[in-house]
Enzyme design. Structure first.
Site, PDB file in Angstrom:
ATOM      1  N   ASP A  20       0.869  -1.181   0.000  1.00 22.99           N
ATOM      2  CA  ASP A  20       0.000   0.000   0.000  1.00 22.99           C
ATOM      3  C   ASP A  20       0.900   1.224   0.000  1.00 22.99           C
ATOM      4  O   ASP A  20       1.688   1.434   0.932  1.00 22.99           O
ATOM      5  CB  ASP A  20      -0.898  -0.023   1.255  1.00 22.99           C
ATOM      6  CG  ASP A  20      -1.878   1.137   1.294  1.00 22.99           C
ATOM      7  OD1 ASP A  20      -1.659   2.145   0.595  1.00 22.99           O
ATOM      8  OD2 ASP A  20      -2.863   1.044   2.047  1.00 22.99           O
ATOM      9  N   ASN A  78       3.435   1.803 -10.995  1.00 20.47           N
ATOM     10  CA  ASN A  78       2.193   1.965 -11.755  1.00 20.47           C
ATOM     11  C   ASN A  78       1.036   2.506 -10.911  1.00 20.47           C
ATOM     12  O   ASN A  78       0.199   3.243 -11.414  1.00 20.47           O
ATOM     13  CB  ASN A  78       1.800   0.603 -12.350  1.00 20.47           C
ATOM     14  CG  ASN A  78       0.381   0.603 -12.850  1.00 20.47           C
ATOM     15  OD1 ASN A  78       0.096   1.084 -13.945  1.00 20.47           O
ATOM     16  ND2 ASN A  78      -0.551   0.074 -12.050  1.00 20.47           N
ATOM     17  N   TYR A 134      -3.823  15.992 -10.069  1.00 18.36           N
ATOM     18  CA  TYR A 134      -3.306  14.859 -10.851  1.00 18.36           C
ATOM     19  C   TYR A 134      -2.134  15.291 -11.729  1.00 18.36           C
ATOM     20  O   TYR A 134      -1.076  14.639 -11.732  1.00 18.36           O
ATOM     21  CB  TYR A 134      -4.426  14.267 -11.713  1.00 18.36           C
ATOM     22  CG  TYR A 134      -4.003  13.038 -12.496  1.00 18.36           C
ATOM     23  CD1 TYR A 134      -3.901  11.792 -11.877  1.00 18.36           C
ATOM     24  CD2 TYR A 134      -3.702  13.121 -13.855  1.00 18.36           C
ATOM     25  CE1 TYR A 134      -3.511  10.663 -12.596  1.00 18.36           C
ATOM     26  CE2 TYR A 134      -3.316  12.002 -14.577  1.00 18.36           C
ATOM     27  CZ  TYR A 134      -3.220  10.775 -13.939  1.00 18.36           C
ATOM     28  OH  TYR A 134      -2.829   9.660 -14.654  1.00 18.36           O
ATOM     29  N   LYS A 161       1.973  14.125 -11.481  1.00 16.08           N
ATOM     30  CA  LYS A 161       2.760  13.474 -12.532  1.00 16.08           C
ATOM     31  C   LYS A 161       3.974  14.337 -12.902  1.00 16.08           C
ATOM     32  O   LYS A 161       5.033  13.804 -13.247  1.00 16.08           O
ATOM     33  CB  LYS A 161       1.886  13.180 -13.757  1.00 16.08           C
ATOM     34  CG  LYS A 161       0.771  12.168 -13.480  1.00 16.08           C
ATOM     35  CD  LYS A 161       1.299  10.806 -13.017  1.00 16.08           C
ATOM     36  CE  LYS A 161       0.189   9.782 -12.847  1.00 16.08           C
ATOM     37  NZ  LYS A 161       0.668   8.474 -12.388  1.00 16.08           N
ATOM     38  N   THR A 183      -9.869   2.460 -18.365  1.00 18.60           N
ATOM     39  CA  THR A 183      -9.733   1.781 -17.070  1.00 18.60           C
ATOM     40  C   THR A 183     -10.682   2.440 -16.056  1.00 18.60           C
ATOM     41  O   THR A 183     -11.311   3.461 -16.355  1.00 18.60           O
ATOM     42  CB  THR A 183      -8.295   1.902 -16.503  1.00 18.60           C
ATOM     43  OG1 THR A 183      -8.046   3.288 -16.222  1.00 18.60           O
ATOM     44  CG2 THR A 183      -7.251   1.345 -17.447  1.00 18.60           C
TER      45      THR A 183
HETATM   46  P1  NAP Z   1      -6.712   1.849 -12.302  1.00 16.00           P
HETATM   47  O1  NAP Z   1      -7.349   0.841 -13.195  1.00 16.00           O
HETATM   48  O2  NAP Z   1      -7.573   2.712 -11.442  1.00 16.00           O
HETATM   49  O3  NAP Z   1      -5.639   1.073 -11.393  1.00 16.00           O
HETATM   50  C1  NAP Z   1      -4.915   1.761 -10.425  1.00 16.00           C
HETATM   51  C2  NAP Z   1      -4.190   0.761  -9.551  1.00 16.00           C
HETATM   52  O4  NAP Z   1      -3.461   1.487  -8.554  1.00 16.00           O
HETATM   53  C3  NAP Z   1      -5.120  -0.193  -8.812  1.00 16.00           C
HETATM   54  O5  NAP Z   1      -4.533  -1.466  -8.733  1.00 16.00           O
HETATM   55  C4  NAP Z   1      -5.217   0.426  -7.434  1.00 16.00           C
HETATM   56  O6  NAP Z   1      -5.535  -0.493  -6.406  1.00 16.00           O
HETATM   57  C5  NAP Z   1      -3.777   0.902  -7.293  1.00 16.00           C
HETATM   58  N1  NAP Z   1      -3.605   1.840  -6.190  1.00 16.00           N
HETATM   59  C6  NAP Z   1      -4.190   3.045  -6.000  1.00 16.00           C
HETATM   60  N2  NAP Z   1      -3.793   3.570  -4.836  1.00 16.00           N
HETATM   61  C7  NAP Z   1      -2.949   2.672  -4.271  1.00 16.00           C
HETATM   62  C8  NAP Z   1      -2.221   2.626  -3.047  1.00 16.00           C
HETATM   63  N3  NAP Z   1      -2.274   3.608  -2.123  1.00 16.00           N
HETATM   64  N4  NAP Z   1      -1.437   1.555  -2.805  1.00 16.00           N
HETATM   65  C9  NAP Z   1      -1.354   0.524  -3.694  1.00 16.00           C
HETATM   66  N5  NAP Z   1      -2.043   0.509  -4.851  1.00 16.00           N
HETATM   67  C10 NAP Z   1      -2.832   1.573  -5.127  1.00 16.00           C
HETATM   68  O7  NAP Z   1      -5.808   2.870 -13.122  1.00 16.00           O
HETATM   69  P2  NAP Z   1      -4.938   2.715 -14.471  1.00 16.00           P
HETATM   70  O8  NAP Z   1      -5.614   3.520 -15.507  1.00 16.00           O
HETATM   71  O9  NAP Z   1      -4.606   1.313 -14.723  1.00 16.00           O
HETATM   72  O10 NAP Z   1      -3.642   3.543 -14.047  1.00 16.00           O
HETATM   73  C11 NAP Z   1      -2.372   2.976 -13.829  1.00 16.00           C
HETATM   74  C12 NAP Z   1      -1.336   4.082 -13.889  1.00 16.00           C
HETATM   75  O11 NAP Z   1      -1.315   4.658 -15.202  1.00 16.00           O
HETATM   76  C13 NAP Z   1      -1.618   5.243 -12.931  1.00 16.00           C
HETATM   77  O12 NAP Z   1      -0.400   5.692 -12.373  1.00 16.00           O
HETATM   78  C14 NAP Z   1      -2.208   6.311 -13.834  1.00 16.00           C
HETATM   79  O13 NAP Z   1      -2.014   7.607 -13.334  1.00 16.00           O
HETATM   80  C15 NAP Z   1      -1.422   6.056 -15.105  1.00 16.00           C
HETATM   81  N6  NAP Z   1      -2.066   6.592 -16.304  1.00 16.00           N
HETATM   82  C16 NAP Z   1      -3.273   6.097 -16.698  1.00 16.00           C
HETATM   83  C17 NAP Z   1      -3.864   6.633 -17.852  1.00 16.00           C
HETATM   84  C18 NAP Z   1      -5.182   6.137 -18.363  1.00 16.00           C
HETATM   85  O14 NAP Z   1      -5.670   6.662 -19.375  1.00 16.00           O
HETATM   86  N7  NAP Z   1      -5.805   5.140 -17.744  1.00 16.00           N
HETATM   87  C19 NAP Z   1      -3.218   7.653 -18.586  1.00 16.00           C
HETATM   88  C20 NAP Z   1      -1.979   8.110 -18.142  1.00 16.00           C
HETATM   89  C21 NAP Z   1      -1.416   7.572 -17.002  1.00 16.00           C
HETATM   90  P3  NAP Z   1      -7.057  -0.703  -5.872  1.00 16.00           P
HETATM   91  O15 NAP Z   1      -7.734  -1.638  -6.840  1.00 16.00           O
HETATM   92  O16 NAP Z   1      -6.845  -1.288  -4.519  1.00 16.00           O
HETATM   93  O17 NAP Z   1      -7.693   0.652  -5.845  1.00 16.00           O
END
Ligand code: NAP
Length: 243
Positions: free
Chosen positions: A62, A89, A166, A170, A201
């Site tokens: 966490d 991630n 946000y 970043k 996502t």
């Molecule tokens: P997501 O589906 O919401 O997944 C986020 C993950 O982070 C989940 O496994 C969540 O766990 C975990 N998490 C959040 N807070 C946490 C904590 N305190 N400790 C441990 N785990 C934690 O998001 P995603 O879209 O896959 O994003 C992954 C990464 O890519 C992020 O850093 C995001 O900013 C980046 N990103 C995403 C996009 C996009 O379009 N999706 C674009 C640019 C960058 P829980 O299930 O327990 O909540």
């Protein structure tokens, strides 16, 4: 599946892009540690990958709990003695984020706590293990929204998404990339910020236009970089992103 001896930790790997990064690294022959704060979600995610023949196991992690981070580092040290790949991630958005005149102070704290401070805590705890790997690779999941230049460029496709918390988190993460890359200059460890693109996502209510398979591709490419690896870069599909 037989692995090539490399081990990777992917934070927030129970779902979304992180889960797919773990899958693609596993398919490339890397043993993957599924970092997840919820034990059930972490175990289910690791089981799913194991059923596809991937060497995956859940590790409790966490980002907002320093003891869980230190415990994860101790476990990896005991079980593997090194960490070849760290994919930072895990990340969050917040419904109370917004433009500067609107964003809530609490939301800013929550986002910075996870996306920047928590990511730094994980990186710092894992660094001694990454240095023990022959060619450590650290990949930070950044976002083009973290680009200071694009936030101030009305012609940018990212310009409309002015989310102070946000985007600042970043940009701060990018500073970690630059500084750590400089600190590690002359070593075999590389550190890069990779933007996965706009991926469908939970993070964005599935409004993205890329699949997780597409979004995971570039982070995985940087995690698997060979001897000619670059470091200190901020990239998205198609090339460098302006800082
Ligand atoms: P997501 O589906 O919401 O997944 C986020 C993950 O982070 C989940 O496994 C969540 O766990 C975990 N998490 C959040 N807070 C946490 C904590 N305190 N400790 C441990 N785990 C934690 O998001 P995603 O879209 O896959 O994003 C992954 C990464 O890519 C992020 O850093 C995001 O900013 C980046 N990103 C995403 C996009 C996009 O379009 N999706 C674009 C640019 C960058 P829980 O299930 O327990 O909540």
């Amino acid at each position: 599946m037989t692995t090539d001896g490399r081990v990777a930790l992917v934070t927030g790997a129970n779902k979304g892009i992180g889960h797919e990064i773990a899958r693609q690294l596993g398919e490339a022959g890397v043993a993957v540690l599924i970092g997840a704060r919820d034990a059930d979600r972490g175990r289910v995610a690791a089981n799913e990958l194991r059923q596809s023949g991937i060497d995956a196991r859940h590790i409790p992690l966490d980002l907002s709990d320093e003891e869980s981070i230190l415990e994860a580092a101790r476990t990896i040290g005991q079980d593997f003695g090194k960490l070849d790949i760290l994919v930072n991630n895990a990340g969050i958005t917040d419904p109370e984020d917004g433009v500067p005149s609107v964003a809530s102070t609490h939301a800013l704290r929550r986002i910075m706590e996870t996306n920047f401070i928590g990511t730094h805590a994980v990186t710092k705890a894992m660094l001694p293990l990454v240095k023990k790997a022959p060619a450590g690779r650290i990949v930070n999941l950044s976002s083009s929204l973290g680009s200071l230049a694009l936030n101030g460029d009305p012609t940018s496709i990212y310009y409309a998404a002015q989310l102070l918390g946000y985007n600042a988190s970043k940009a701060a993460l990018n500073m970690l990339t630059v500084q750590l890359s400089e600190e590690l200059r002359g070593t075999t460890v590389t550190v890069n910020s990779v933007s996965p693109g706009f991926v469908k996502t939970d993070l964005n209510g599935h409004t993205g236009h890329l699949s997780v398979e597409e979004g995971a591709r570039l982070p995985v490419e940087f995690a698997l970089q060979g001897a000619d690896a670059v470091s200190g870069q901020f990239v998205e599909a198609g090339g460098p992103t302006p800082w």
